[in-house]
Design a protein around this motif. Structure first.
Motif, PDB file in Angstrom:
ATOM      1  N   ALA A 259       0.810  -1.224   0.000  1.00  0.00           N
ATOM      2  CA  ALA A 259       0.000   0.000   0.000  1.00  0.00           C
ATOM      3  C   ALA A 259       0.845   1.277   0.000  1.00  0.00           C
ATOM      4  N   THR A 260       2.160   1.123   0.010  1.00  0.00           N
ATOM      5  CA  THR A 260       3.079   2.264   0.075  1.00  0.00           C
ATOM      6  C   THR A 260       3.265   2.902  -1.306  1.00  0.00           C
ATOM      7  N   MET A 261       3.489   4.213  -1.331  1.00  0.00           N
ATOM      8  CA  MET A 261       3.886   4.869  -2.585  1.00  0.00           C
ATOM      9  C   MET A 261       5.356   4.528  -2.808  1.00  0.00           C
ATOM     10  N   VAL A 262       5.660   3.876  -3.912  1.00  0.00           N
ATOM     11  CA  VAL A 262       7.061   3.554  -4.239  1.00  0.00           C
ATOM     12  C   VAL A 262       7.513   4.549  -5.306  1.00  0.00           C
ATOM     13  N   ARG A 263       8.514   5.362  -4.940  1.00  0.00           N
ATOM     14  CA  ARG A 263       8.881   6.482  -5.817  1.00  0.00           C
ATOM     15  C   ARG A 263      10.115   6.174  -6.659  1.00  0.00           C
ATOM     16  N   LEU A 264       9.936   6.290  -7.957  1.00  0.00           N
ATOM     17  CA  LEU A 264      11.050   6.222  -8.901  1.00  0.00           C
ATOM     18  C   LEU A 264      11.725   7.585  -8.840  1.00  0.00           C
ATOM     19  N   SER A 265      12.884   7.652  -8.172  1.00  0.00           N
ATOM     20  CA  SER A 265      13.455   8.964  -7.825  1.00  0.00           C
ATOM     21  C   SER A 265      14.681   9.297  -8.672  1.00  0.00           C
ATOM     22  N   ALA A 266      15.824   9.574  -8.033  1.00  0.00           N
ATOM     23  CA  ALA A 266      17.018  10.012  -8.777  1.00  0.00           C
ATOM     24  C   ALA A 266      17.440   8.949  -9.778  1.00  0.00           C
ATOM     25  N   GLY A 267      17.963   9.413 -10.909  1.00  0.00           N
ATOM     26  CA  GLY A 267      18.450   8.507 -11.943  1.00  0.00           C
ATOM     27  C   GLY A 267      17.522   8.404 -13.141  1.00  0.00           C
ATOM     28  N   ARG A 268      16.347   9.064 -13.078  1.00  0.00           N
ATOM     29  CA  ARG A 268      15.385   8.955 -14.185  1.00  0.00           C
ATOM     30  C   ARG A 268      15.887   9.594 -15.472  1.00  0.00           C
ATOM     31  N   THR A 269      16.771  10.583 -15.331  1.00  0.00           N
ATOM     32  CA  THR A 269      17.271  11.298 -16.521  1.00  0.00           C
ATOM     33  C   THR A 269      17.919  10.341 -17.504  1.00  0.00           C
ATOM     34  N   ASP A 270      18.576   9.306 -16.972  1.00  0.00           N
ATOM     35  CA  ASP A 270      19.283   8.350 -17.837  1.00  0.00           C
ATOM     36  C   ASP A 270      18.373   7.240 -18.351  1.00  0.00           C
ATOM     37  N   MET A 271      17.100   7.261 -17.987  1.00  0.00           N
ATOM     38  CA  MET A 271      16.198   6.161 -18.378  1.00  0.00           C
ATOM     39  C   MET A 271      15.341   6.555 -19.575  1.00  0.00           C
ATOM     40  N   SER A 272      15.173   5.605 -20.491  1.00  0.00           N
ATOM     41  CA  SER A 272      14.241   5.817 -21.605  1.00  0.00           C
ATOM     42  C   SER A 272      12.806   5.705 -21.080  1.00  0.00           C
ATOM     43  N   ILE A 273      11.841   6.102 -21.896  1.00  0.00           N
ATOM     44  CA  ILE A 273      10.437   5.955 -21.500  1.00  0.00           C
ATOM     45  C   ILE A 273      10.104   4.474 -21.307  1.00  0.00           C
ATOM     46  N   ALA A 274      10.664   3.615 -22.150  1.00  0.00           N
ATOM     47  CA  ALA A 274      10.403   2.170 -22.027  1.00  0.00           C
ATOM     48  C   ALA A 274      10.906   1.649 -20.684  1.00  0.00           C
ATOM     49  N   GLU A 275      12.073   2.117 -20.251  1.00  0.00           N
ATOM     50  CA  GLU A 275      12.629   1.672 -18.965  1.00  0.00           C
ATOM     51  C   GLU A 275      11.785   2.189 -17.797  1.00  0.00           C
ATOM     52  N   GLN A 276      11.348   3.442 -17.893  1.00  0.00           N
ATOM     53  CA  GLN A 276      10.485   3.984 -16.844  1.00  0.00           C
ATOM     54  C   GLN A 276       9.142   3.246 -16.806  1.00  0.00           C
ATOM     55  N   ALA A 277       8.628   2.878 -17.997  1.00  0.00           N
ATOM     56  CA  ALA A 277       7.364   2.139 -18.068  1.00  0.00           C
ATOM     57  C   ALA A 277       7.483   0.806 -17.332  1.00  0.00           C
ATOM     58  N   LEU A 278       8.641   0.162 -17.468  1.00  0.00           N
ATOM     59  CA  LEU A 278       8.883  -1.102 -16.754  1.00  0.00           C
ATOM     60  C   LEU A 278       8.835  -0.884 -15.246  1.00  0.00           C
ATOM     61  N   CYS A 279       9.398   0.232 -14.802  1.00  0.00           N
ATOM     62  CA  CYS A 279       9.383   0.560 -13.368  1.00  0.00           C
ATOM     63  C   CYS A 279       7.949   0.790 -12.881  1.00  0.00           C
ATOM     64  N   PHE A 280       7.135   1.475 -13.693  1.00  0.00           N
ATOM     65  CA  PHE A 280       5.727   1.685 -13.324  1.00  0.00           C
ATOM     66  C   PHE A 280       4.990   0.349 -13.274  1.00  0.00           C
ATOM     67  N   MET A 281       5.288  -0.513 -14.243  1.00  0.00           N
ATOM     68  CA  MET A 281       4.639  -1.823 -14.256  1.00  0.00           C
ATOM     69  C   MET A 281       5.041  -2.638 -13.020  1.00  0.00           C
ATOM     70  N   ALA A 282       6.282  -2.475 -12.586  1.00  0.00           N
ATOM     71  CA  ALA A 282       6.800  -3.218 -11.437  1.00  0.00           C
ATOM     72  C   ALA A 282       6.294  -2.664 -10.102  1.00  0.00           C
ATOM     73  N   GLY A 283       5.550  -1.542 -10.153  1.00  0.00           N
ATOM     74  CA  GLY A 283       4.956  -1.058  -8.906  1.00  0.00           C
ATOM     75  C   GLY A 283       5.286   0.363  -8.507  1.00  0.00           C
ATOM     76  N   ALA A 284       6.128   1.064  -9.285  1.00  0.00           N
ATOM     77  CA  ALA A 284       6.393   2.475  -8.959  1.00  0.00           C
ATOM     78  C   ALA A 284       5.119   3.282  -9.229  1.00  0.00           C
TER      79      ALA A 284
END
Length: 332
Positions: A259-284
């Motif tokens: 039930a916690t907010m899991v935040r994708l924080s520092a390091g996003r600048t180096d990530m593609s949209i596809a990589e960030q999408a994977l993080c959202f799918m994984a629960g961010a």
């Protein structure tokens, strides 16, 4: 559903989750995420450095430590008007939580703290969730922040207790935990996570997650940061964190703390949209938006808006938990 929320995880259980084959791990995390959260919603937070540089701590990753030569200029505490102007811009761009960071070792009871309390009141009156990260806090100081309208306090563990002294020697792990306890007692929500890429082992990552997941109450927000190596700091030459390591950490955190907010924080600048999408799918389900995270680069609001449109995501409303609670109370 609440059967999945546990505070008695063992290290062996967490290791078993962490070591799950990656696609299976993401599937399990995504399934739990869907049960507990609206997967189309992402909390958008903005972080502003209200007092930059000149910190007496020796955090090995931080460009704001006075002892390292990193090109960060020391800046005094900002004026309230400037901060509120920045908060308004963030709100207009879609942020619902505004976090103010000051490069202090600990809060001191002085005029600067009084000015921060005034800023907290001002941002709170704008209808945003207001968060601070100001270093160590006493119980009294935490209560003053709560009385001013503080919604959340960020104080990261950074890494495991065992690896901590390799990264910071100017305070202890227990100092961190004491501040978190003071925040909790004052009725302020806890934002607490860590950084990967500090030279830690997988076991250190598992131990840090164990500390978070076995707190009497899980932190309401858990930021997972990838180290941004800054030249001039002791970790300035460290390798960039692998995206799969970020996905594994986010998925494990989601399973341990559904039930916690899991935040994708520092390091996003180096990530593609596809990589960030994977993080959202994984629960961010939370990000920092805006051009900077204190002093390190971050994707712009416009880039994030384009990503949200592409992925069908929307910003989470401010104070959602409270509104839900009030609705349920009225219906009862």
């Amino acid at each position: 559903m609440s059967n999945d929320i546990r505070n008695n995880w063992t290290l062996a259980e967490i290791k078993s989750v962490y070591d799950t084959p990656l696609l299976e791990l993401v599937y399990k995390a995504a399934t739990l995420h869907r049960q507990y959260n609206d997967t189309a919603e992402v909390q958008v937070c903005t972080l502003l450095s209200i007092k930059t540089g000149g910190c007496s701590e020796d955090c090995a990753y931080c460009p704001q430590a006075a002892r390292y030569s990193t090109g960060v200029n020391v800046q005094a505490l900002m004026k309230k008007e400037e901060v509120l102007e920045y908060a308004q811009k963030a709100k207009d761009a879609g942020s619902t939580r505004f976090c103010m960071g000051a490069a202090w070792r600990e809060v001191r009871d002085n005029r600067d703290f009084d000015r921060v309390l005034d800023m907290v009141k001002g941002v709170n009156e704008m209808g945003m969730e207001v968060c601070c990260t100001l270093g160590m806090l006493t119980g009294d100081q935490a209560q003053k922040l709560a009385d001013a309208g503080l919604y959340a306090y960020n104080h990261n563990l950074d890494t495991s207790k065992e690896h901590y002294s390799e990264i910071i020697t100017t305070r202890t792990y227990d100092d961190r935990l004491n501040t978190l306890e003071n925040v909790r007692k004052a009725g302020v929500t806890v934002c607490c996570g860590g950084i990967i890429g500090l030279g830690e082992s997988h076991d250190d990552r598992i131990k840090m997650l164990h500390t978070l997941a076995t707190m009497p109450e899980h932190p309401e927000s858990v930021p997972i940061n990838a180290l941004v190596p800054i030249p001039g700091t002791p970790l300035g030459e460290n390798q960039k964190v692998d995206i799969w390591d970020m996905v594994r950490m986010i998925a494990t955190a989601r399973i341990l703390m559904p039930a916690t907010m899991v935040r994708l924080s520092a390091g996003r600048t180096d990530m593609s949209i596809a990589e960030q999408a994977l993080c959202f799918m994984a629960g961010a389900n939370s990000i920092f938006a805006g051009d900077k995270l204190l002093t390190t680069p971050n994707p712009s609001f416009d880039e994030d808006n384009a990503m949200f449109q592409l992925l069908g995501l929307k910003p989470r409303a401010a104070f959602k938990e409270e509104k839900q609670y009030l609705r349920e109370a009225v219906e009862a």
